[in-house]
Design an enzyme around this catalytic site. Structure first.
Site, PDB file in Angstrom:
ATOM      1  N   ASP A 123       0.862  -1.177   0.000  1.00  0.00           N
ATOM      2  CA  ASP A 123       0.000   0.000   0.000  1.00  0.00           C
ATOM      3  C   ASP A 123       0.898   1.227   0.000  1.00  0.00           C
ATOM      4  O   ASP A 123       1.962   1.218   0.623  1.00  0.00           O
ATOM      5  CB  ASP A 123      -0.907   0.021   1.232  1.00  0.00           C
ATOM      6  CG  ASP A 123      -1.982  -1.049   1.203  1.00  0.00           C
ATOM      7  OD1 ASP A 123      -2.403  -1.438   0.102  1.00  0.00           O
ATOM      8  OD2 ASP A 123      -2.413  -1.479   2.283  1.00  0.00           O
ATOM      9  N   ASP A 141      -7.261  -1.217  -4.490  1.00  0.00           N
ATOM     10  CA  ASP A 141      -8.340  -0.765  -3.613  1.00  0.00           C
ATOM     11  C   ASP A 141      -9.214   0.277  -4.319  1.00  0.00           C
ATOM     12  O   ASP A 141     -10.437   0.283  -4.169  1.00  0.00           O
ATOM     13  CB  ASP A 141      -7.767  -0.169  -2.325  1.00  0.00           C
ATOM     14  CG  ASP A 141      -6.921  -1.166  -1.541  1.00  0.00           C
ATOM     15  OD1 ASP A 141      -7.216  -2.374  -1.607  1.00  0.00           O
ATOM     16  OD2 ASP A 141      -5.967  -0.734  -0.875  1.00  0.00           O
TER      17      ASP A 141
END
Length: 164
Positions: A123, A141
């Site tokens: 991330d 995401d």
């Protein structure tokens, strides 16, 4: 649209979503140090790299490895395969529904690929814009969220049309 062209388009859209995610993660892995902070737009849009061994917002991070494999790899893999099967078998689905499912599957595939290959998901994006504050996330995401928004819109429109 001819069935073969439709099915190829679906698969390409899923792979494009997963591919863009993987490309962005590769750039982040090579160019951002762990927990380094790069301000893109002041303190509102930041790049910072972390590894998430859980799911959304590190959910499941503390599970044992075997339980984590079942719930964060095996079950999602089966769900993604079923999603592809569903799309390819049902040729009369609404375009917005197909697009939404493709985005969700593509994002899920991007994160699943990380989890299987690296044991965690990279991330690197963070937004902090007054009322809009996120955790650290990635393009998979974003793809999943866009797909879910499409699905909600599809359901809303479908419901609205049923009651008119």
């Amino acid at each position: 649209m001819k069935p073969i062209l439709r099915n190829v388009s679906i698969l390409l859209l899923v792979l494009a979503n997963a591919g863009c995610d993987q490309l962005s993660k590769d750039v982040a892995r090579k160019n951002i140090a762990y927990h380094e902070t790069i301000n893109v737009i002041g303190n509102h849009f930041i790049l910072t790299k972390v590894e998430n061994s859980g799911a959304f917002l590190s959910t499941g991070d503390s599970m044992t490895d075997s339980v984590k494999f079942i719930f964060l790899s095996l079950i999602p893999l089966l769900a993604l395969c079923y999603g592809i099967y569903y799309l390819l078998k049902n040729s009369q689905l609404n375009t917005l529904l197909v697009l939404g499912i493709c985005f969700v599957i593509g994002g899920g595939l991007g994160n699943l690929y990380d989890r299987l290959l690296y044991g965690s998901v990279t991330d690197f994006l963070h937004i902090d814009f007054y009322f809009l504050k996120t955790g650290i996330f990635n393009l998979a995401d974003v793809s999943i969220m866009i797909g879910m928004i499409m699905l909600v819109i599809h359901l809303y429109v479908k419901r609205t049309l049923q009651f008119t």
